[in-house]
Scaffold this active site. Structure first.
Site, mmCIF file in Angstrom:
data_model
loop_
_atom_site.group_PDB
_atom_site.id
_atom_site.type_symbol
_atom_site.label_atom_id
_atom_site.label_comp_id
_atom_site.label_asym_id
_atom_site.label_seq_id
_atom_site.Cartn_x
_atom_site.Cartn_y
_atom_site.Cartn_z
ATOM 1 N N GLU A 80 -59.171 52.427 12.786
ATOM 2 C CA GLU A 80 -58.005 52.977 11.694
ATOM 3 C C GLU A 80 -58.311 53.757 10.821
ATOM 4 O O GLU A 80 -58.277 53.700 9.415
ATOM 5 C CB GLU A 80 -57.525 51.442 11.116
ATOM 6 C CG GLU A 80 -57.068 50.360 12.282
ATOM 7 C CD GLU A 80 -56.523 49.275 11.620
ATOM 8 O OE1 GLU A 80 -55.798 48.616 12.435
ATOM 9 O OE2 GLU A 80 -56.649 48.927 10.321
ATOM 10 N N GLU A 116 -54.666 46.488 19.109
ATOM 11 C CA GLU A 116 -54.590 45.081 18.295
ATOM 12 C C GLU A 116 -52.979 44.987 18.242
ATOM 13 O O GLU A 116 -52.086 45.523 17.694
ATOM 14 C CB GLU A 116 -54.985 45.297 16.892
ATOM 15 C CG GLU A 116 -56.578 45.642 16.637
ATOM 16 C CD GLU A 116 -56.893 46.037 15.148
ATOM 17 O OE1 GLU A 116 -56.081 45.343 14.503
ATOM 18 O OE2 GLU A 116 -57.886 46.288 14.832
#
Length: 690
Positions: free
Chosen positions: A154, A317
């Site tokens: 991320e 995710e």
């Protein structure tokens, strides 16, 4: 521009889960893997936060724990995605080399104890990142169970601005390469204003704290451009090592966060892009106070942006339970069926690989309330059962849908310069936010699939002409090259819509000394003769349609450009119905070549978007197949003349659609006749359009 080869390889859908073997007793692994396989999972991600296990002390590498974890996963038939662990530098490193830590604009250094607390510019940190990536790549390049790599985790999440000394130095180097000299820099930044001119490179910094918490707007735009390039440079360091040492394994990274050109990063470095989808965030940050809020279906809008990077992407995710940290973020649990709904939301928009976050909820640390499929007690629960149901369904349809592409005739245009400039510039940024939301809501509720198309220097006409309608809400920054490309699109038969504040800035962010809308004035056939910011709702005028439309009382939101047609061919579709400019054109249509250009002198509202959909002749995707209620989103994926329609009911109550012809229910494996079609709360249907 869509890069068609930046998609997931493979001919079957892959379903899996994120797993953290370092967080659980080793005697649990075998049972965990067995139950993953029983559910039907085939792939796991691990390692992205485990630097201490790979390098417990400086220069000492250890792979024994993850060797055992990966070997056992492979024995159970699970493929492994390995994350490079650079999102969380170890304490021995931050203690010895505090210069790797990030710093606030006020000069306060972040400290160890969280994640993403480093800066991308530190030569020391880059050196250590290269070493750990190289060591892992050498060790796992030939492991038959490791199929790919996730770089970091991320990028630009948590914080997306950087002000360490290394960042200021890297910014100067970036500016020297971009501008060549201080004279050119001073001109680009307009430093003659307020006596900001620089006479030595040592005087130049990233924006720092100033009176009124303001800054040079051209400097702040370059700041965002630099952060993006610097982040890509950080990712490139790892990607090049992985390409060289592990050429048989694919490379990706996950998340879509601010101040990062994900399109350029993917084009230059990755095999495909990955995203993290948490639709429950919408319940915290969305528009619950509005009429008919999008709530969790707003994630479809984000997935459309992801699809613009990779037509077929990975969800690294996928939310499987309520999310929450100890000290912030607290979400309600997904209702029964919502986990399945959100999974198919991702699949409908182009996901060909999906991993749930996470296998089991952590019992310690900041994310003890970020729930996984399994609860702390590790006993059967409804989320485990729902995951198994989803897995059985995707096993049934996965081969058919893998590699199919989302189909749309409408695209919303965006670009990073306007996105980043609009963060600081309140004269166009809020307009874009409102208009993008309004168009997303209107297109979704009217059952019209849409794409995002990001314009960049390499964009070509072929990227645009695949769409019948393009919407470019508020491109304040507009280059002559982009204007020419848009003219070619419209001249060839396309329909293009602009909103207020179009075209008045050049690439530097300087306002042009020419009538608005600048380089697209002839395309739109109008001049902005006056304009005003709307300071509150009470002062917002309405528009009145002049073409017989009965849409009364439609507000012209946030900003008003008062228009003057430049020739007799320009048609005024609506006028302002209030204030000193009542009766003046608010919405125009100009024929240009074989196409049409529309200019709307305000931010787009849901009502205006609805009215324009009718006038543009855009039809629902399933107009010949089904009649759908507004609670249902429709998405179409297509491959080799096979078309698949995803119907997603986001409401907490059953809804009824009407099939106009018979079709195949792919999930149930039954033939559906024309007639009523019931979708339960949070229900999903996947139909093959024959």
């Amino acid at each position: 521009m869509i890069i068609v080869d930046k998609s997931i390889p493979g001919e079957a859908f892959q379903l899996g889960v994120c797993y953290y073997p370092e967080q659980w007793p080793e005697q649990m692994w075998d049972d965990d893997y067995k139950r993953m396989r029983d559910i039907g999972f085939s792939i796991v991600r691990m390692g992205e936060f485990a630097w201490n296990f790979f390098e417990p002390e400086e220069g000492v590498f250890a792979f024994d724990l993850f060797d055992r974890a990966i070997n056992l996963a492979y024995q159970h038939g699970l493929k492994v995605i390995l994350g490079t662990p650079t999102a969380t530098p170890p304490a021995w490193m931050t203690h010895k080399y505090p210069e790797i830590l990030n710093v606030t604009s006020d000069g306060v250094q972040y400290q160890h104890g969280m994640r993403r607390h480093y800066n991308y510019s530190s030569p020391v940190y880059r050196n250590y990142c290269a070493k750990i990536t190289e060591a892992m790549a050498v060790h796992y390049a030939d492991h038959p169970g490791v199929v790919g790599w996730q770089i970091d985790n991320e990028l630009n999440c948590e914080v997306n601005v950087f002000y360490s000394e290394a960042d200021h130095a890297a910014f100067r180097a970036w500016l020297k390469e971009k501008y060549g000299s201080l004279d050119v820099l001073n001109q680009a930044w307009g430093t003659v204003f307020w006596n900001q001119s620089y006479s030595d490179w040592g005087q130049v910094h990233l924006p720092r704290t100033t009176p009124s918490n303001s800054a040079n707007p051209h400097q702040t735009l370059d700041e965002k451009r630099f952060i993006s390039d610097n982040t890509i440079s950080f990712a490139r360091l790892q990607a090049e090592i992985l390409r060289k040492l592990a050429p048989q394994q694919w490379v990706t990274t996950n998340g879509m966060f601010g101040h990062l050109d994900n399109h350029a990063m993917t084009d230059e470095l990755l095999d495909f892009f990955s995203h993290d989808s948490y639709p429950n965030f919408a319940t915290l940050w969305n528009d619950a106070g509005r009429e008919n809020p999008l709530m969790d279906r707003i994630s479809s809008n984000q997935l459309a942006k992801v699809r613009s990077v990779s037509p077929n992407f990975c969800i690294m995710e996928q939310q499987s339970g309520p999310g929450g940290w100890v000290n912030k973020i607290a979400q309600s649990s997904p209702k029964p069926g919502q986990m399945r709904l959100w999974t198919y939301q991702s699949v409908a928009h182009g996901a060909d690989m999906l991993l749930y976050f996470r296998w089991r909820t952590a019992t310690f640390g900041t994310e003890i309330y970020w729930h996984g499929i399994n609860d702390y007690h590790n006993q059967p629960n409804r989320r485990v059962a729902e995951a198994a149901d989803i897995s059985r369904e995707l096993a049934k349809i996965g081969v058919a849908i893998a590699g199919s592409r989302y189909v749309s005739e409408v695209a919303i245009l965006q670009d990073y310069d306007n996105e980043w400039d609009g963060e600081f510039d309140l004269w166009h940024g809020p307009l874009t936010k409102e208009s993008l939301y309004s168009w997303a809501k209107s297109l979704q509720f009217n059952h019209i699939p849409y794409d995002y198309l990001y314009l960049k220097d390499t964009s070509a006409l072929d990227d645009l002409i695949q769409y019948k309608v393009l919407i470019y809400p508020h491109p304040a920054i507009m280059s002559e090259e982009t204007a020419e490309l848009l003219k070619q699109y419209v001249a060839g038969g396309g329909k293009l819509l602009f909103g207020a504040r179009t075209g008045y800035k050049d690439k530097r962010g300087h306002c042009r000394m020419s009538p608005f809308p600048g380089p697209v004035a002839d395309l739109c056939g109008v001049t902005v003769e006056d304009f005003t910011l709307i300071v509150n709702e009470k002062s917002t005028p309405n528009i009145r349609w002049t073409d017989g439309g009965n849409e009364a009382g439609t507000p012209a939101d946030l900003f008003n450009d008062i228009l003057r047609p430049a020739n007799e061919k320009v048609e005024t579709l609506a006028v302002f119905d209030g204030d000193y400019y009542a009766g003046k054109p608010a919405l125009t249509r100009n024929p240009y070549g074989s196409g049409e250009a529309y200019y709307y002198g305000a931010a787009f509202s849901r009502e205006v978007a609805d009215a324009l959909i009718v006038r543009l002749g855009i039809k629902p995707a399933l107009q010949d197949w089904a009649e759908l209620p507004p609670e249902v989103e429709v998405a179409i994926r297509e491959k080799q003349n096979r078309r698949f329609a995803f119907l997603l009911n986001y409401s907490d109550h059953p809804v009824q659609a009407r099939l106009l012809r018979g079709t195949e229910d792919m999930l149930e494996g039954v033939r559906l006749a024309a007639g009523e079609l019931n979708l339960p709360p949070y229900g999903v249907k996947v139909l093959e359009l024959e």
